[in-house]
Design an enzyme around this catalytic site. Sequence first.
Site: not given
Length: 194
Positions: A75, A94, A96, A121, A161
């Site tokens: 990625e 990143h 999942h 927040y 994802h």
Amino acid sequence: MNKTLDEKFDDAIWVAHSLFNRGKASGSIANLSFKHEDKIYITATGTCFGTLKRDEFAVIDLEGNPFNELKPSKELPMHLAIFKAKPDVEAVVHVHSTYSVLWSFVPGLDEEDCIPDHTPYLKMKLGTVGLVPYEKPGSKELFHEFDKRVNTSDGWLLAQHGPVAPGKSILEAFFALEELEESAQIAWELRNRL
């Protein structure tokens, strides 16, 4: 205060271990990156947040040219797109995580800001969260869809994802990611109780 490369590594490894140990990342399917001087350090393909070490980062420049022999996360193009589009970003995380993925299935979400800010927040720590339509992880199609949306939101939720959070440091990206996941959980729980 500008941190040294060693300090940035320490922060990145702490973030990875913390996410893994608390069930926000599993197996070898999460990735993070940070900038130092003119280089980007990104977790190598197949690395696990739970056991991540300094020698498991691929080192590249903004064009993706390698400085070591490790293969970067598949990625990488998404990380590069963020660094190029947002020059003040110094790190990207990143994962999942469960509630973000669950929330991405809710129909009719606003593509430019898909997670409700039931508490203040999310906006304070991150801002808007864009929804990127599902494409196969690591695919050209995913990166094409991401590139079209990189400038329209402050963070992103890849449908089916997981979340992507940038920051001016790895800790700031981590705090933003934590708030994104927490907000997704609150939204999910409220949706199922009201």
